[in-house]
Design a protein around this motif. Structure first.
Motif, PDB file in Angstrom:
ATOM      1  N   UNK A  58       0.793  -1.221   0.022  1.00 28.44           N
ATOM      2  CA  UNK A  58      -0.059   0.045   0.038  1.00 28.44           C
ATOM      3  C   UNK A  58       0.820   1.305  -0.174  1.00 28.44           C
ATOM      4  N   UNK A  59       2.084   1.074   0.232  1.00 28.06           N
ATOM      5  CA  UNK A  59       3.160   2.566   0.210  1.00 28.06           C
ATOM      6  C   UNK A  59       4.217   2.475  -0.652  1.00 28.06           C
ATOM      7  N   UNK A  60       4.131   1.587  -1.675  1.00 27.47           N
ATOM      8  CA  UNK A  60       5.127   1.250  -2.645  1.00 27.47           C
ATOM      9  C   UNK A  60       5.029   2.734  -3.646  1.00 27.47           C
ATOM     10  N   UNK A  61       3.948   3.139  -4.049  1.00 28.91           N
ATOM     11  CA  UNK A  61       3.846   4.250  -4.718  1.00 28.91           C
ATOM     12  C   UNK A  61       4.527   5.486  -4.129  1.00 28.91           C
ATOM     13  N   UNK A  62       4.482   5.583  -2.761  1.00 31.24           N
ATOM     14  CA  UNK A  62       5.188   6.784  -2.092  1.00 31.24           C
ATOM     15  C   UNK A  62       6.702   6.407  -1.913  1.00 31.24           C
ATOM     16  N   UNK A  63       7.170   5.362  -1.916  1.00 27.75           N
ATOM     17  CA  UNK A  63       8.409   4.848  -1.716  1.00 27.75           C
ATOM     18  C   UNK A  63       8.986   5.209  -3.210  1.00 27.75           C
ATOM     19  N   UNK A  64       8.246   4.929  -4.268  1.00 31.59           N
ATOM     20  CA  UNK A  64       9.100   5.155  -5.376  1.00 31.59           C
ATOM     21  C   UNK A  64       9.041   6.584  -5.814  1.00 31.59           C
ATOM     22  N   UNK A 120       9.032   9.222  -3.894  1.00 33.76           N
ATOM     23  CA  UNK A 120      10.333   9.914  -3.082  1.00 33.76           C
ATOM     24  C   UNK A 120      11.449   9.620  -3.953  1.00 33.76           C
ATOM     25  N   UNK A 121      11.884   8.428  -4.063  1.00 31.45           N
ATOM     26  CA  UNK A 121      13.263   7.988  -4.592  1.00 31.45           C
ATOM     27  C   UNK A 121      13.357   8.824  -6.015  1.00 31.45           C
ATOM     28  N   UNK A 122      12.387   8.945  -6.834  1.00 33.78           N
ATOM     29  CA  UNK A 122      12.611   9.402  -8.354  1.00 33.78           C
ATOM     30  C   UNK A 122      12.595  10.866  -7.988  1.00 33.78           C
ATOM     31  N   UNK A 123      11.885  11.403  -7.118  1.00 35.70           N
ATOM     32  CA  UNK A 123      12.283  12.836  -6.772  1.00 35.70           C
ATOM     33  C   UNK A 123      13.447  13.103  -6.197  1.00 35.70           C
ATOM     34  N   UNK A 124      13.917  12.247  -5.352  1.00 34.76           N
ATOM     35  CA  UNK A 124      15.434  12.515  -4.738  1.00 34.76           C
ATOM     36  C   UNK A 124      16.622  12.200  -5.475  1.00 34.76           C
ATOM     37  N   UNK A 125      16.321  11.435  -6.540  1.00 31.10           N
ATOM     38  CA  UNK A 125      17.584  11.050  -7.510  1.00 31.10           C
ATOM     39  C   UNK A 125      16.918  11.148  -8.906  1.00 31.10           C
ATOM     40  N   UNK A 126      17.223  12.550  -9.455  1.00 26.08           N
ATOM     41  CA  UNK A 126      16.675  12.965 -10.909  1.00 26.08           C
ATOM     42  C   UNK A 126      17.423  11.929 -12.047  1.00 26.08           C
ATOM     43  N   UNK A 127      16.627  11.336 -12.684  1.00 23.11           N
ATOM     44  CA  UNK A 127      16.990  10.580 -13.630  1.00 23.11           C
ATOM     45  C   UNK A 127      16.712   9.079 -13.347  1.00 23.11           C
ATOM     46  N   UNK A 128      16.443   8.660 -12.118  1.00 24.01           N
ATOM     47  CA  UNK A 128      16.190   7.248 -11.613  1.00 24.01           C
ATOM     48  C   UNK A 128      15.028   6.839 -12.577  1.00 24.01           C
ATOM     49  N   UNK A 129      15.294   5.456 -12.721  1.00 21.43           N
ATOM     50  CA  UNK A 129      14.247   4.657 -13.424  1.00 21.43           C
ATOM     51  C   UNK A 129      13.486   3.756 -12.397  1.00 21.43           C
ATOM     52  N   UNK A 130      13.590   3.984 -11.122  1.00 22.40           N
ATOM     53  CA  UNK A 130      13.056   2.964 -10.131  1.00 22.40           C
ATOM     54  C   UNK A 130      11.505   3.292 -10.448  1.00 22.40           C
ATOM     55  N   UNK A 131      10.881   1.965 -10.185  1.00 24.75           N
ATOM     56  CA  UNK A 131       9.428   1.789 -10.394  1.00 24.75           C
ATOM     57  C   UNK A 131       8.839   1.003  -9.417  1.00 24.75           C
ATOM     58  N   UNK A 132       7.456   0.891  -9.609  1.00 25.10           N
ATOM     59  CA  UNK A 132       6.908  -0.150  -8.604  1.00 25.10           C
ATOM     60  C   UNK A 132       7.288  -1.484  -9.077  1.00 25.10           C
ATOM     61  N   UNK A 133       7.394  -1.808 -10.341  1.00 21.59           N
ATOM     62  CA  UNK A 133       7.707  -3.171 -10.802  1.00 21.59           C
ATOM     63  C   UNK A 133       9.122  -3.378 -10.301  1.00 21.59           C
ATOM     64  N   UNK A 134      10.142  -2.442 -10.337  1.00 16.89           N
ATOM     65  CA  UNK A 134      11.584  -2.626  -9.825  1.00 16.89           C
ATOM     66  C   UNK A 134      11.378  -2.764  -8.120  1.00 16.89           C
ATOM     67  N   UNK A 135      10.652  -2.269  -7.520  1.00 14.66           N
ATOM     68  CA  UNK A 135      10.354  -2.345  -6.170  1.00 14.66           C
ATOM     69  C   UNK A 135      10.016  -3.809  -5.961  1.00 14.66           C
ATOM     70  N   UNK A 136       9.001  -4.369  -6.526  1.00 18.73           N
ATOM     71  CA  UNK A 136       8.500  -5.768  -6.424  1.00 18.73           C
ATOM     72  C   UNK A 136       9.449  -6.635  -6.521  1.00 18.73           C
ATOM     73  N   UNK A 137      10.381  -6.488  -7.821  1.00 13.88           N
ATOM     74  CA  UNK A 137      11.437  -7.375  -8.079  1.00 13.88           C
ATOM     75  C   UNK A 137      12.386  -7.311  -7.048  1.00 13.88           C
ATOM     76  N   UNK A 138      12.708  -6.321  -6.404  1.00 13.99           N
ATOM     77  CA  UNK A 138      13.733  -6.111  -5.239  1.00 13.99           C
ATOM     78  C   UNK A 138      13.245  -6.749  -4.010  1.00 13.99           C
ATOM     79  N   UNK A 139      12.094  -6.622  -3.596  1.00 14.92           N
ATOM     80  CA  UNK A 139      11.410  -7.157  -2.523  1.00 14.92           C
ATOM     81  C   UNK A 139      11.385  -8.793  -2.641  1.00 14.92           C
TER      82      UNK A 139
END
Length: 288
Positions: free
Chosen positions: A157-163, A165-184
Motif C-alpha cells: 500500500x506504500x510502494x507508490x510513495x516509496x517510488x 520519493x526515490x525518483x524525486x530525490x534522484x533525478x533521472x532514476x528509473x526506479x518503479x513499482x515493478x522494480x521495487x517488487x522485483x527487489x522485494x
C-alpha cells in the motif's frame, strides 16, 4: 589449489549473499554488503547473477564483485583472506585484463574499501587512488531517539510513495513499482525494510532501505533520499535516525553508510544524526 573466477547463475545467488553476510563484522572495513546486491535485485535474479563475479578456492567463496556498469566493480573479500597473496594476485589480474570478463579496457574503477595486498598490487600495476569516501557508523547498543517524522515500513500500500520519493530525490532514476517488487522478492530483502518518512501534513518527504546482515552484524542504509520538493527541512537527518532505529529493531549491531568525501552535505547530515566518521578510504581508478 588455484583461485577460480566465475559468474554465478541465478540458483547460486543465495550462497553468494550468505557469504557476504558472514563477512560483515563489527569494526571491519566497509565493503560490498548483501544490501548492495539486494538493491541491484530490482533488475531481476538473472541480471543480478550476471553482474556478479565470484573468486573461490576448493569450493569456498573468497571474494565477490558486483559490476555497476562496464567501468566499475564493487568488491568484498573474506576478512580472513585479505592478505592471501594468491587471491590478491588473481583478483588484481582479473580486474586488470579485459579478457577475464570483469572490467572493460580503458577507464575503470575498483571499489575496494579496505587496505590489502590486492590494493597494493593494483597500484604497482599503474592504478591510482581515486576520490575519498567517508564510512559513517552509528552504534546501536542504546535506544535510538525519536526522529521527528512518522516513519512507516513499506508494504504494497506504500510502494507508490516509496517510488515517488526515490525518483524525486534522484533525478533521472528509473526506479518503479515493478522494480521495487522485483527487489522485494529477492533473497536479501528478507532481511531488509523500506521506510518512508511523512511530515506533519502527511506528505511523503524521505525514504530509505535498510539492510541487515543478520543479528549482531553491521546493517546498511542504501539508498537514502529526500524528495526534491522537501529538502532543507532536516528530513535527511530524521530519516537517518529512523533508519538506525529500524536496524536496531532488526538486531543489527550498528548502522553504516558510506558517503562521498566531496559530498560535504551528506557527511554533515549523517554526522548530525549520530553517525561517526571513520578514516577515509579510496577507490582505485585506471585511465588508459
Amino acid at each position: 589449489m588455484s583461485v577460480l573466477l566465475s559468474t554465478p547463475g541465478a540458483g547460486d545467488l543465495d550462497e553468494v549473499v550468505r557469504a557476504l553476510a558472514e563477512w560483515r563484522r563489527e569494526g571491519a572495513s566497509m565493503q560490498l554488503h548483501p544490501g548492495d546486491v539486494g538493491f541491484y535485485w530490482q533488475f531481476g535474479p538473472e541480471r543480478t547473477a550476471a553482474a556478479l563475479r565470484v573468486w573461490s578456492r576448493e569450493g569456498r567463496i573468497l571474494g565477490v564483485g558486483l559490476l555497476d556498469g562496464s567501468e566499475l566493480v564493487r568488491l568484498a573479500v573474506d576478512p580472513e583472506a585479505r592478505m592471501d597473496e594468491d587471491l590478491a594476485r588473481q583478483m588484481a589480474d582479473d580486474v586488470s585484463r579485459r579478457e577475464r570478463g570483469v572490467l572493460a579496457a580503458g577507464k575503470a574503477h575498483v571499489e575496494a574499501l579496505w587496505g590489502s595486498r590486492f590494493s597494493e598490487l593494483l597500484q604497482e600495476g599503474g592504478w591510482e587512488l581515486d576520490e575519498p569516501w567517508i564510512p559513517m557508523v552509528r552504534g546501536l547498543s542504546e535506544a535510538v531517539e525519536d526522529c521527528g517524522l512518522r516513519v512507516e515500513v513499506v508494504g504494497p500500500e506504500r510502494v507508490d510513495d516509496r517510488v515517488a520519493v526515490h525518483r524525486a530525490a534522484f533525478p533521472g532514476s528509473k526506479f518503479s513499482v515493478e522494480r521495487w517488487q522485483a527487489m522485494a522478492a529477492g533473497t536479501p530483502y528478507a532481511n531488509a525494510r523500506c521506510l518512508v518518512g511523512y511530515n506533519d501534513q502527511g506528505e511523503a518527504v524521505a525514504a530509505t532501505t535498510v539492510w541487515s546482515a543478520g543479528p549482531g552484524k553491521p546493517g546498511l542504509l542504501e539508498p537514502l533520499g529526500v524528495h526534491g520538493d522537501h529538502q532543507g527541512h532536516g528530513y535527511g537527518k530524521a530519516m537517518a535516525v529512523g533508519a538506525a532505529a529500524a536496524l536496531r529493531d532488526m538486531g543489527a549491531s550498528s548502522a553504516t553508510v558510506c558517503a562521498e568525501g566531496s559530498n560535504a552535505g551528506a557527511v554533515a547530515t549523517y554526522r548530525s544524526a549520530g553517525y561517526q566518521a571513520q578514516a577515509e578510504v579510496r577507490d582505485l581508478s585506471r585511465v588508459e
